[in-house]
Design an enzyme around this catalytic site. Structure first.
Site, PDB file in Angstrom:
ATOM      1  N   LYS A  11      15.013  18.104 -21.035  1.00  0.00           N
ATOM      2  CA  LYS A  11      14.405  16.891 -21.582  1.00  0.00           C
ATOM      3  C   LYS A  11      15.182  15.713 -20.997  1.00  0.00           C
ATOM      4  O   LYS A  11      16.416  15.792 -20.869  1.00  0.00           O
ATOM      5  CB  LYS A  11      14.527  16.920 -23.101  1.00  0.00           C
ATOM      6  CG  LYS A  11      13.956  15.710 -23.817  1.00  0.00           C
ATOM      7  CD  LYS A  11      14.155  15.831 -25.322  1.00  0.00           C
ATOM      8  CE  LYS A  11      13.514  14.711 -26.108  1.00  0.00           C
ATOM      9  NZ  LYS A  11      13.723  14.871 -27.564  1.00  0.00           N
ATOM     10  N   SER A  55       9.248  14.794 -29.982  1.00  0.00           N
ATOM     11  CA  SER A  55       9.393  14.013 -28.770  1.00  0.00           C
ATOM     12  C   SER A  55       9.602  14.863 -27.513  1.00  0.00           C
ATOM     13  O   SER A  55       9.342  14.385 -26.409  1.00  0.00           O
ATOM     14  CB  SER A  55      10.559  13.020 -28.906  1.00  0.00           C
ATOM     15  OG  SER A  55      11.788  13.674 -29.057  1.00  0.00           O
ATOM     16  N   SER A 102      11.971  17.215 -33.153  1.00  0.00           N
ATOM     17  CA  SER A 102      11.487  17.043 -31.779  1.00  0.00           C
ATOM     18  C   SER A 102      11.482  18.280 -30.901  1.00  0.00           C
ATOM     19  O   SER A 102      10.874  18.259 -29.837  1.00  0.00           O
ATOM     20  CB  SER A 102      12.301  15.969 -31.073  1.00  0.00           C
ATOM     21  OG  SER A 102      11.764  14.732 -31.410  1.00  0.00           O
TER      22      SER A 102
END
Ligand code: GLN
Length: 474
Positions: free
Chosen positions: A77, A152, A176
């Site tokens: 990420k 996210s 997330s």
């Protein structure tokens, strides 16, 4: 969707036998990435570098010196520092930033010969539940391009689900890692606060932030967690609690006591298929000889306000470092220092990040500090105590990961309804306990449903063996 379902240990058998190479594995992932540009899962693909890393690992395998994650192709990420690579947290304010050092997780992945294939899209600074808050455009759901993969860590979940990498390292501050894992039909582990060092993770809300793991195979979580967990001199909140052997198989006949909240079974906001999945899981667990108790959790309504007050307060403080002086975007030709700050931040941050800085500054302001920030700290303590109390009588608690399956892009345009998507995921972060989301069936559109289990501090091993046990018994 092309899926590579072999576990890491299967792959390692092939690599050792010489029937497969890391180079060919990486080539496979790269060609699938190239064939799926519309997903927008990656912000950068490190193709040449991943291939040369793969060739190095192939050499080590031949010399029998390869690390424990040899053959694992991982995405990051875009919130982790990776030396000499761009790091943006999907924000314009860090658009031109290159990391000068490695996050501890990155160091540990590389030490164990994992191959890093690229950095993945997410909501700006991890703030959001759909990746629509990325400054670089949303990621799409691999099974339906009109829908969100969640957020996210949406780029990471979409990539793992679409077979563009075997695993991904995400961050989980309020869900997330778990919510996108649930939306995309993969596994997502949010460890105990402090289990994995946060050094080199872009801070959002430091007392909630955790490094989370996403995989397509349950069995891959144990070696991955064992490789990256443990104390770290660069992060004083990283725990010294010994890292157990998570891969050690638990007795298959172990029977668990499981708590389910009455308040969730009755929750009106629950999509009917998610409610059915929860009931079906409870029935199956009962049939397998586990004990499922329906308990009360009267603090359910306080979870989101507590999380959003404290997380925005911490975010407003953490994000003050982006001032145009130290790193990232800098507004050109400012009239004076104040205008440099104002213009840099106005130009660099997206609307959701600005909203959170405003909210956080408000709850910390002199007049409202007691009413909001301090009050929320007290409620956080109550939530943790109540959670621990339930976990004294039960090894795990079973909850839906999210109230719905993957929703359409653009459908949740007001911030409050987006916050409501986090209702079931924030408890683990508010209380600091570990949680694991696993796929459990699909809705009428064929979109995955995810359930999650929470356990006591440092009981990640319990979560892994519970889900393994449950899946074997089904
Ligand atoms: N959706 C939550 C938020 O927007 C959680 C985000 C996260 O875990 N990083 O704050």
């Amino acid at each position: 969707m092309q899926r590579e379902t072999a576990t890491l240990s299967n792959i390692q058998v092939n690599l050792t036998r010489g029937t497969q190479t890391c180079e060919s594995l990486v080539e496979g992932y790269l060609s699938r990435i190239a064939a799926a540009p519309d997903l927008h899962a990656f912000l950068s693909v490190y193709d040449e570098e991943a291939l040369s890393q793969a060739r190095e690992v192939d050499k080590k395998i031949r010399n029998q010196t390869a690390g424990k994650l040899a053959g694992l192709v991982v995405g990051l990420k875009d919130v982790f520092a990776y030396r000499d690579h761009p790091l943006t947290a999907a924000s314009r304010i860090l658009n031109s930033f290159t990391s000068p050092y490695n996050a501890t997780v990155v160091t540990r992945l590389l030490e164990e010969d994992a191959i890093i294939i690229g950095r993945q899209n997410c909501d700006e600074f991890g703030m959001g539940s759909s990746t629509e808050n990325s400054a670089f455009g949303p990621t799409r759901h691999p099974a339906d391009p009109t829908r969100t993969p969640g957020g996210s860590s949406g780029g990471s979940a979409a990539a793992v689900a679409a077979g563009l990498c075997a695993a991904s390292i995400g961050s989980d501050t309020g869900g997330s890692v778990r919510q996108p894992a649930a939306f995309c039909g993969i596994y997502g582990l949010k460890p105990t606060y402090g289990r994995i060092s946060r050094h080199g993770l872009v801070s959002y809300a430091s007392s909630f932030d955790t490094v989370g793991l996403m995989t397509r195979c349950l069995d891959d979580l144990a070696p991955l967690l064992a490789a990256v967990a443990g104390p770290d001199e660069h992060d004083s909140t990283a725990s010294h609690q010994p890292v157990p052997d998570y891969a050690r198989p638990e007795a298959e006949d172990r029977r668990f006591r499981i708590a389910v909240y009455r308040e969730i079974l009755d929750a009106p906001s629950l999509q009917p298929e998610v409610r059915e999945a929860l009931h079906r899981a409870m029935d199956q667990l009962n049939k397998q000889g586990h004990t499922v108790n329906v308990v009360h959790f009267p603090l359910l309504d306080y979870l989101l306000p507590t999380y959003y007050i404290l997380a925005t307060a911490e975010a407003s403080s953490n994000l003050s470092r982006y001032d145009g002086v130290r790193f990232g975007h800098r507004a050109p030709e400012p009239a004076n220092l104040e205008s440099l700050y104002k213009r840099t931040r106005s130009e660099g941050f997206g609307p959701e990040v600005k909203r959170r800085i405003l909210l956080g500054s408000f709850v910390l302001s002199a007049d409202y500090h007691n009413a909001y920030y301090l009050q929320a700290q007290k409620v956080r303590r109550l939530i943790r105590e109540e959670t621990k109390q339930i976990l004294r009588d039960h090894e795990v608690m079973l909850l839906p990961t999210a109230p719905t399956t993957a929703f359409p892009l653009g459908a949740t345009s007001d911030p409050l309804s987006m916050y409501l998507a986090d209702i079931f995921s924030v408890q683990a972060n508010v209380a600091g306990v570990p949680a694991l989301s696993f796929p459990f069936g699909a809705d009428a559109h064929g979109l995955p449903v995810g359930l999650q289990v929470l356990a006591d501090d440092f009981a990640e091993g319990t979560l892994l063996s519970f889900v393994r046990n449950f899946e074997v018994g089904r």
